[in-house]
Scaffold this motif. Structure first.
Motif, PDB file in Angstrom:
ATOM      1  N   VAL A  59       0.882  -1.175   0.000  1.00  0.00           N
ATOM      2  CA  VAL A  59       0.000   0.000   0.000  1.00  0.00           C
ATOM      3  C   VAL A  59       0.914   1.218   0.000  1.00  0.00           C
ATOM      4  CG1 VAL A  59      -1.743   1.298   1.270  1.00  0.00           C
ATOM      5  CG2 VAL A  59      -1.840  -1.199   1.228  1.00  0.00           C
ATOM      6  N   SER A  60       0.895   1.981  -1.080  1.00  0.00           N
ATOM      7  CA  SER A  60       1.861   3.067  -1.244  1.00  0.00           C
ATOM      8  C   SER A  60       1.346   4.413  -0.756  1.00  0.00           C
ATOM      9  CB  SER A  60       2.262   3.190  -2.721  1.00  0.00           C
ATOM     10  OG  SER A  60       1.111   3.419  -3.524  1.00  0.00           O
ATOM     11  N   GLY A  61       0.060   4.480  -0.394  1.00  0.00           N
ATOM     12  CA  GLY A  61      -0.488   5.744   0.071  1.00  0.00           C
ATOM     13  C   GLY A  61      -1.960   5.619   0.399  1.00  0.00           C
ATOM     14  N   PRO A  62      -2.568   6.676   0.931  1.00  0.00           N
ATOM     15  CA  PRO A  62      -3.961   6.613   1.382  1.00  0.00           C
ATOM     16  C   PRO A  62      -4.960   6.317   0.271  1.00  0.00           C
ATOM     17  CG  PRO A  62      -3.127   8.879   1.431  1.00  0.00           C
ATOM     18  CD  PRO A  62      -1.954   7.999   1.214  1.00  0.00           C
ATOM     19  N   ALA A  63      -4.702   6.813  -0.931  1.00  0.00           N
ATOM     20  CA  ALA A  63      -5.649   6.589  -2.022  1.00  0.00           C
ATOM     21  C   ALA A  63      -5.737   5.112  -2.389  1.00  0.00           C
ATOM     22  CB  ALA A  63      -5.252   7.415  -3.244  1.00  0.00           C
TER      23      ALA A  63
END
Length: 394
Positions: free
Chosen positions: A349-353
């Motif tokens: 998971v590379s970020g909130p989006a």
């Protein structure tokens, strides 16, 4: 909506109950804490802890105080972790503090994955077609192992009365499951791992024979497949539609197919016995995976006997998450709880989006809630990613 985060007791002890509640309820927007109440060994990097950045929990212990009156006649008995004596009963603190924290309490309960108990009770672990033990997996066909799992959940629900219990591993486990320093120079593929995981212990043999299943024929077939995979220079796929076709990938081997058809029975009936013995005020749900049949889980059958399931969709794109949840909903029906498990690990998971898209795909496909993994294993700033995901689905 059920919005929870899997959490270890030592995380709460390190952070404090007030800080945990603020993190989960206010910063992450969650409604529930899923506390590990029975767990296995490991090495954990703890970025949140102010004092222990690396932690090695005791293997195969429970994080509550067992009721001795329930265990006196049981062969397989739990060991309370020293952590409870030394640093306090976090399950008790959470259930007694529900009004203060505003958080519901779910018990994340590992059932049959227990190397410590497997070493103590080798006659009650799964065994492959050659009779070799898998010490990390108590067998769901063993009466003593079943009594352990049933009593474990009965103890938790009657004496602590959590809102939910999440059953992890009330089933058969794979061959490769993070035992200490596993070695595999063959390069096992998925079907090889599955064949090595199939249990032919005395308990499975007796139970299957009683059901009229051709156990010996199945054992001979699996033993031959294992011997052959060990002789190849490099791994080769022998079952081209495995695992997509489920047990029908083995339809050309009637005895094995019959055995695999039967194999869900001990798992399904164990889940039913766990639910029947539990306090009815506590919901009992199963933690499962996309291809749960590999571990002997028949989700449709199990769903009739418990209150629902949480399907882990780690490292899956939104479309794949949606497919898993739609399949799960079709299996358990509209009236049962269905959650999704999502990991908040980088770089998966590379970020909130990215996390929000997966959560939204699950809820749009019919999920009733989300469990996020894991409070103590991620930096505090990723709680903001969780809050973004919650905002996308509420």
């Amino acid at each position: 909506m059920h919005l929870s985060m899997w959490t270890y007791p030592w995380d709460i002890q390190d952070q404090g109950l007030t800080a945990l509640a603020a993190d989960l309820r206010d910063r992450a927007g969650l409604t529930t804490v899923s506390l590990a109440t029975s767990y296995h060994a490991g090495r954990f990097l703890q970025p949140r802890s102010p004092q222990q950045k690396a932690y090695f929990p005791e293997d195969g212990t429970v994080y509550f105080r067992p009721d001795e009156s329930l265990w006196r006649d049981k062969l397989i008995r739990p060991l309370m972790a020293g952590n409870v004596t030394e640093r306090g009963d976090m399950l008790k603190a959470l259930v007694q503090g529900r009004d203060t924290t505003g958080l519901k309490v779910s018990c994340w309960t590992v059932c049959l994955h227990n190397t410590r108990l497997g070493m103590l009770h080798p006659d009650h672990v799964t065994r492959n077609a050659f009779g070799n033990p898998n010490y990390y997996n108590l067998c769901p066909s063993s009466p003593a192992a079943r009594a352990y799992a049933v009593t474990l959940v009965r103890d938790i629900t009657t004496n602590y009365q959590p809102d939910m219990v999440e059953l992890e591993s009330p089933n058969f486990m794979g061959f490769a499951h993070e035992y200490h320093h596993e070695k595999d120079g063959v390069g096992l593929n998925a079907e090889d791992d599955f064949l090595l995981s199939l249990c032919f212990c005395d308990h499975c043999t007796v139970r299957a024979e009683k059901a009229g299943v051709p156990v010996e024929g199945a054992r001979r077939s699996v033993g031959r497949f294992i011997a052959e995979l060990c002789e190849r220079a490099v791994p080769e796929r022998q079952f081209p539609d495995f695992p997509a076709a489920g047990i029908d990938a083995f339809r050309d081997h009637p005895d094995l197919h019959a055995y695999l058809t039967w194999r869900s029975e001990p798992v399904t009936s164990l889940i039913g016995e766990i639910k029947a013995a539990a306090d009815p005020a506590t919901r009992i749900v199963l933690i499962d995976l996309k291809d749960g049949w590999l571990g002997g889980v028949d989700l449709a059958a199990a769903g009739k006997l418990c209150d629902g399931a949480i399907l882990c969709c780690y490292d899956m794109e939104p479309d794949a998450v949606g497919d898993v949840i739609r399949t799960g909903r079709a299996a358990i029906g509209p009236g049962k709880f269905l959650g999704v498990g999502l990991r908040v690990f980088y770089p998966e998971v590379s970020g909130p989006a990215v996390l929000a898209a997966r959560a939204k795909a699950a809820v749009d496909a019919g999920a009733d809630g989300v469990n996020f993994y894991n409070y103590g294993l991620i930096p505090a700033k990723r709680l903001d990613w969780v809050k973004t995901s919650v905002g996308a689905i509420t």
